[in-house]
Design a protein around this motif. Structure first.
Motif, PDB file in Angstrom:
ATOM      1  N   ALA A   1       0.553  13.614   7.169  1.00 42.14           N
ATOM      2  CA  ALA A   1       1.850  13.549   6.493  1.00 42.14           C
ATOM      3  C   ALA A   1       1.866  12.416   5.466  1.00 42.14           C
ATOM      4  O   ALA A   1       2.389  12.571   4.360  1.00 42.14           O
ATOM      5  CB  ALA A   1       2.973  13.366   7.515  1.00 42.14           C
ATOM      6  N   HIS A   2       1.279  11.297   5.828  1.00 39.16           N
ATOM      7  CA  HIS A   2       1.189  10.160   4.900  1.00 39.16           C
ATOM      8  C   HIS A   2       0.436  10.575   3.641  1.00 39.16           C
ATOM      9  O   HIS A   2       0.879  10.303   2.517  1.00 39.16           O
ATOM     10  CB  HIS A   2       0.497   8.984   5.612  1.00 39.16           C
ATOM     11  CG  HIS A   2       0.293   7.797   4.754  1.00 39.16           C
ATOM     12  ND1 HIS A   2      -0.957   7.414   4.332  1.00 39.16           N
ATOM     13  CD2 HIS A   2       1.156   6.886   4.247  1.00 39.16           C
ATOM     14  CE1 HIS A   2      -0.857   6.324   3.597  1.00 39.16           C
ATOM     15  NE2 HIS A   2       0.417   5.979   3.538  1.00 39.16           N
ATOM     16  N   GLY A   3      -0.696  11.246   3.815  1.00 40.30           N
ATOM     17  CA  GLY A   3      -1.477  11.710   2.664  1.00 40.30           C
ATOM     18  C   GLY A   3      -0.698  12.683   1.797  1.00 40.30           C
ATOM     19  O   GLY A   3      -0.744  12.616   0.566  1.00 40.30           O
ATOM     20  N   ARG A   4       0.048  13.583   2.427  1.00 40.48           N
ATOM     21  CA  ARG A   4       0.851  14.551   1.666  1.00 40.48           C
ATOM     22  C   ARG A   4       1.993  13.853   0.922  1.00 40.48           C
ATOM     23  O   ARG A   4       2.335  14.230  -0.200  1.00 40.48           O
ATOM     24  CB  ARG A   4       1.381  15.641   2.588  1.00 40.48           C
ATOM     25  CG  ARG A   4       0.274  16.568   3.107  1.00 40.48           C
ATOM     26  CD  ARG A   4       0.814  17.788   3.826  1.00 40.48           C
ATOM     27  NE  ARG A   4       1.488  17.485   5.076  1.00 40.48           N
ATOM     28  CZ  ARG A   4       0.945  17.618   6.284  1.00 40.48           C
ATOM     29  NH1 ARG A   4      -0.296  18.039   6.417  1.00 40.48           N
ATOM     30  NH2 ARG A   4       1.653  17.338   7.366  1.00 40.48           N
ATOM     31  N   ALA A   5       2.602  12.835   1.536  1.00 36.69           N
ATOM     32  CA  ALA A   5       3.671  12.082   0.858  1.00 36.69           C
ATOM     33  C   ALA A   5       3.112  11.356  -0.362  1.00 36.69           C
ATOM     34  O   ALA A   5       3.754  11.332  -1.426  1.00 36.69           O
ATOM     35  CB  ALA A   5       4.322  11.094   1.821  1.00 36.69           C
TER      36      ALA A   5
END
Length: 144
Positions: A80-84
């Motif tokens: 999720a961090h990477g997608r954000a």
């Protein structure tokens, strides 16, 4: 029209917090509070109007929309961090290292000491268009 007669408010944006599922209850509350505090300081549009009771006692404004809290395992939180980041959405992070610090200066130093793809994330807050936030938190489940 009374408030009960007004149509429901639907926001085209979303505030979401994703917590790592192995946190203790006190940690979940603490991390959530820290994470959302960053959104209100940098994104004034998420803050509503001040409150007042019937006696005229003023209260601070709060977010204008709900904060949805989710949980996920460590791998999903990292994804999720990477997608954000890929979507350049406003975000705040809380890493496991921050449980050992006692002040803001040391918190920032602890995050700065670790490359972004190696952060031991325990929480992430993200704000943006509803569909973009939904894609970021895909796989997370609503916090029980």
């Amino acid at each position: 029209m009374t408030p009960a007669e007004l149509p429901p408010v639907r926001f085209d944006t979303k505030i979401a917090v994703v917590l790592r599922s192995d946190l203790e209850p006190w940690q979940r509350l603490n991390v959530t509070a820290f994470l959302v505090s960053g959104l209100g300081t940098e994104l004034p549009e998420v803050i509503g109007e001040p409150y007042a009771d019937a006696d005229g006692t003023p209260y601070l404004p709060m977010f204008r929309q709900p904060v949805l809290v989710f949980e996920a395992d460590k791998e999903m939180l990292t994804a999720a961090h990477g997608r954000a980041l890929a979507r350049a959405l406003p975000r705040s992070v809380f890493t496991s290292d921050l449980f050992a610090t006692g002040n803001d200066r040391d918190n920032r130093a602890a995050v700065r000491a670790v490359p972004g793809d190696q952060l031991d994330l325990v929480g992430l807050a993200v704000y943006g268009p509803r569909n973009a936030v939904d894609k970021v938190i895909k796989g997370a489940r609503m916090h029980p």
